[in-house]
Design a protein around this motif. Structure first.
Motif, PDB file in Angstrom:
ATOM      1  N   HIS A 156      72.313 105.765  28.684  1.00 53.71           N
ATOM      2  CA  HIS A 156      72.384 105.051  27.413  1.00 53.71           C
ATOM      3  C   HIS A 156      71.352 105.613  26.449  1.00 53.71           C
ATOM      4  O   HIS A 156      70.259 106.016  26.853  1.00 53.71           O
ATOM      5  CB  HIS A 156      72.100 103.551  27.611  1.00 53.71           C
ATOM      6  N   PRO A 157      71.658 105.649  25.168  1.00 59.14           N
ATOM      7  CA  PRO A 157      70.640 106.042  24.192  1.00 59.14           C
ATOM      8  C   PRO A 157      69.420 105.152  24.320  1.00 59.14           C
ATOM      9  O   PRO A 157      69.530 103.935  24.513  1.00 59.14           O
ATOM     10  CB  PRO A 157      71.346 105.832  22.844  1.00 59.14           C
ATOM     11  N   THR A 158      68.247 105.761  24.191  1.00 61.87           N
ATOM     12  CA  THR A 158      66.997 105.025  24.413  1.00 61.87           C
ATOM     13  C   THR A 158      66.864 103.833  23.487  1.00 61.87           C
ATOM     14  O   THR A 158      66.402 102.760  23.894  1.00 61.87           O
ATOM     15  CB  THR A 158      65.795 105.968  24.238  1.00 61.87           C
ATOM     16  N   ASP A 159      67.318 103.972  22.249  1.00 66.98           N
ATOM     17  CA  ASP A 159      67.108 102.896  21.291  1.00 66.98           C
ATOM     18  C   ASP A 159      68.012 101.687  21.545  1.00 66.98           C
ATOM     19  O   ASP A 159      67.836 100.622  20.969  1.00 66.98           O
ATOM     20  CB  ASP A 159      67.305 103.394  19.857  1.00 66.98           C
ATOM     21  N   THR A 160      69.035 101.842  22.427  1.00 58.86           N
ATOM     22  CA  THR A 160      69.891 100.694  22.735  1.00 58.86           C
ATOM     23  C   THR A 160      69.371  99.884  23.912  1.00 58.86           C
ATOM     24  O   THR A 160      69.833  98.773  24.140  1.00 58.86           O
ATOM     25  CB  THR A 160      71.313 101.151  23.064  1.00 58.86           C
ATOM     26  N   VAL A 161      68.426 100.416  24.659  1.00 60.77           N
ATOM     27  CA  VAL A 161      67.934  99.715  25.843  1.00 60.77           C
ATOM     28  C   VAL A 161      67.284  98.387  25.492  1.00 60.77           C
ATOM     29  O   VAL A 161      67.601  97.351  26.097  1.00 60.77           O
ATOM     30  CB  VAL A 161      66.980 100.614  26.653  1.00 60.77           C
ATOM     31  N   PRO A 162      66.364  98.328  24.514  1.00 62.91           N
ATOM     32  CA  PRO A 162      65.780  97.025  24.164  1.00 62.91           C
ATOM     33  C   PRO A 162      66.831  96.018  23.717  1.00 62.91           C
ATOM     34  O   PRO A 162      66.769  94.834  24.071  1.00 62.91           O
ATOM     35  CB  PRO A 162      64.812  97.366  23.031  1.00 62.91           C
ATOM     36  N   ALA A 163      67.817  96.476  22.934  1.00 63.95           N
ATOM     37  CA  ALA A 163      68.865  95.567  22.466  1.00 63.95           C
ATOM     38  C   ALA A 163      69.673  95.025  23.643  1.00 63.95           C
ATOM     39  O   ALA A 163      70.032  93.840  23.688  1.00 63.95           O
ATOM     40  CB  ALA A 163      69.781  96.294  21.480  1.00 63.95           C
ATOM     41  N   MET A 184      68.166 110.122  25.590  1.00 62.98           N
ATOM     42  CA  MET A 184      68.949 109.430  26.632  1.00 62.98           C
ATOM     43  C   MET A 184      68.020 109.029  27.778  1.00 62.98           C
ATOM     44  O   MET A 184      67.109 109.767  28.139  1.00 62.98           O
ATOM     45  CB  MET A 184      70.042 110.358  27.183  1.00 62.98           C
ATOM     46  N   ASN A 185      68.280 107.833  28.375  1.00 65.96           N
ATOM     47  CA  ASN A 185      67.517 107.471  29.563  1.00 65.96           C
ATOM     48  C   ASN A 185      68.327 107.829  30.806  1.00 65.96           C
ATOM     49  O   ASN A 185      69.423 108.405  30.726  1.00 65.96           O
ATOM     50  CB  ASN A 185      67.143 105.988  29.527  1.00 65.96           C
ATOM     51  N   LEU A 186      67.779 107.541  31.984  1.00 68.83           N
ATOM     52  CA  LEU A 186      68.422 107.966  33.226  1.00 68.83           C
ATOM     53  C   LEU A 186      69.790 107.318  33.422  1.00 68.83           C
ATOM     54  O   LEU A 186      70.644 107.858  34.134  1.00 68.83           O
ATOM     55  CB  LEU A 186      67.516 107.641  34.420  1.00 68.83           C
ATOM     56  N   SER A 187      70.036 106.164  32.805  1.00 64.85           N
ATOM     57  CA  SER A 187      71.328 105.507  32.975  1.00 64.85           C
ATOM     58  C   SER A 187      72.388 106.049  32.038  1.00 64.85           C
ATOM     59  O   SER A 187      73.551 105.663  32.107  1.00 64.85           O
ATOM     60  CB  SER A 187      71.189 103.988  32.735  1.00 64.85           C
TER      61      SER A 187
END
Length: 516
Positions: free
Chosen positions: A6-13, A1-4
């Protein structure tokens, strides 16, 4: 998870989606994309119009509805070309084309190109005509057009007004202002504050029996009773009878009812009739009653080089409705309400701290929201502004005169045709008539006219309107296209007679040979 969260792998998408979405925003970085997309859209419409040989395809709701409901709005096409291809299938192919000379149904006019230019500009800039800090020059342009229209009407130096979405809204606001003025006078005459709920049932609106239904709708929205609108009888030409109006004014006075407004019509929807405005204005002045003139249709006479006199008396009105999108050849929507005394617009004013606080008035910063029933509002005035600056009012008036002339000729064609019966001759550009079978099939007239209208629309060859006159079904031609010729009218009339005649012949055979 990132600070927001959201799962890390969804951030680029997500970033990819946002980047793609931003590419569709209109700004200084997307002007070339804007040019290409709009040029493609304009080309599609131009190509469709160039290839149009009928006003309608005759498509039915049953045919078209599955195409529209079958589109998954959660799955974008991602490409403007593909979206325009789809739009062709669900809209453009089957659109009703008001520019076609055999569209003769409702008060929909073909539009002039300067107004289309204005539509493109105002949509892209997206000004909101409520406050100065959202519109700047747009506020001044609308105000200048209001002043110009008020001067054309002759309302005087204290006049004001505001653009609206259409005649129904203009009439509603006029009735709101008239109601508030009437309630104020009633309270003052009582010498004490009065309960509005006790006063409202006493209010009455007097309107022509041939007037627009928006008057009744306005009364309901304003909290008046079902019997608040009193219809005044008309003469043989479907114009309000001043003698009947005088009688209703007197009857209301004796009954303890307060007439808050008389609504005269300058261009009834069905008959194009213009009430005797000068006589009505004199009665209203004598009775101290607000006079509203619904000139949604007849406002084109304001720029007519030959027929302006038909509006004589309109200058004495307290409020006037005009629809530029009916007889000034403007795209929908483009209407306005004008008032003789701009101070009455205070009844539509509400000061919101975030938008139009009272201190802005004290600083003389102009806005239009203080006068309007709407808050966010399009810069529709720009369309008329560019039309006047490019074409000029005389050119608009010449176009409107042309369709009025054409309607007079169409009336004569139908009056001289033994297959038809015509109603009163219009002062504007409508013709109300009906196919009249010969005896003994005369009783099939209503059914034949209904059938003819539907069959004509289903064929797509022409579109005409229908209405009821004295309880009987009639047909109506509304001529607003200067490109419509008398040959077009004759072709449509012959098609109506063909469809109606076929129906009468078929039904007569069925009735003469009952089953069993």
């Amino acid at each position: 998870m990132n600070l927001s969260g959201h799962p890390t792998d969804t951030v680029p998408a997500m970033e990819t989606l946002r980047s793609a979405a931003r590419a569709h925003l209109f700004n200084n970085g997307s002007v070339e994309h804007y040019r290409r997309v709009l040029a493609d859209g304009i080309d599609r419409v131009a190509t469709r119009v160039a290839g149009t040989d009928a006003p309608f395809t005759g498509v039915s709701p049953e045919e078209l509805a599955p195409k529209v409901s079958g589109i998954d709005l959660d799955r974008p096409l991602g490409d403007s070309g593909a979206a325009l291809d789809e739009l062709q299938d669900v809209y453009l192919r089957d659109a009703v084309w008001f520019h076609h000379p055999r569209y003769l149904a409702h008060l929909n006019c073909p539009v002039v190109i300067p107004a289309l230019l204005g539509e493109a500009v105002l949509s892209a800039v997206n000004s909101s005509l409520d406050t100065w800090d959202q519109s700047a020059g747009g506020t001044l342009i609308e105000r200048r057009l209001i002043d110009w229209t008020a001067a054309r009407i002759g309302l005087g130096p204290a006049a004001d007004g505001v653009f609206t979405s259409g005649g129904t809204q203009s009439n509603l606001q006029a009735m709101l202002l008239a109601r508030e003025e009437a309630l104020t006078r009633m309270a003052e005459s009582a010498g004490m504050p009065s309960d509005r709920h006790e006063l409202l049932p006493r209010l009455r609106i007097l309107a022509s029996a041939a007037g627009h239904f928006s008057v009744q709708k306005s009364a309901k929205l304003l909290g008046l009773g079902a019997d608040a609108v009193v219809t005044v009888e008309t003469d043989a030409d479907r114009r309000m009878r001043p003698e009947a109006l005088a009688g209703e004014l007197e009857r209301c006075r004796h009954a303890g009812q307060v007439v808050m407004a008389v609504v005269a019509t300058a261009g009834t929807t069905d008959f194009g009739s213009i009430d005797p405005l000068s006589s009505i204005a004199a009665l209203c002045a004598s009775a101290g009653v607000w006079l509203h003139v619904d000139a949604a249709y007849g406002c084109g006479l304001l720029v007519s080089p030959t027929r302006r006199h038909l509006l004589d008396g309109i200058e004495r009105a307290d409020s006037v409705t005009v629809d530029y999108h009916k007889s000034f050849f403007q795209p929908v929507s483009s209407s306005a309400l004008l008032v003789r005394d701009g101070r009455v617009l205070r009844h539509a004013t509400y000061h919101a701290d975030y938008l139009n606080p009272a201190r802005m008035v004290e600083r003389r910063i102009p806005n239009q929201v203080d006068k309007s029933m709407q808050t966010t509002r399009r810069f529709d005035a720009l369309k008329l502004w560019l039309t006047l600056r490019i074409m000029g009012p005389d050119a608009i008036g010449a176009l409107f005169d042309e369709v009025v002339d054409r309607a007079a000729d169409a009336w004569r064609i139908l009056a001289d045709d033994p297959r038809f019966e015509v109603v009163t001759r219009s002062q504007l550009s409508t013709v109300v008539f009906r196919y009249l079978p010969v005896d003994p099939a005369r009783e099939l007239a209503d059914e034949a006219n209904l059938f003819a209208r539907e069959a004509l629309a289903a064929s797509g060859a022409a579109v005409v309107a229908g209405t009821r006159v004295d309880g009987r079904h009639h047909l109506k031609l509304t001529l607003l296209n200067p490109e419509t010729t008398l040959d077009d009218v004759r072709q449509v009339v012959d098609l109506i007679a063909e469809h109606a005649g076929w129906y009468v012949q078929t039904r007569t055979a069925e009735l003469s040979c009952p089953v069993g």
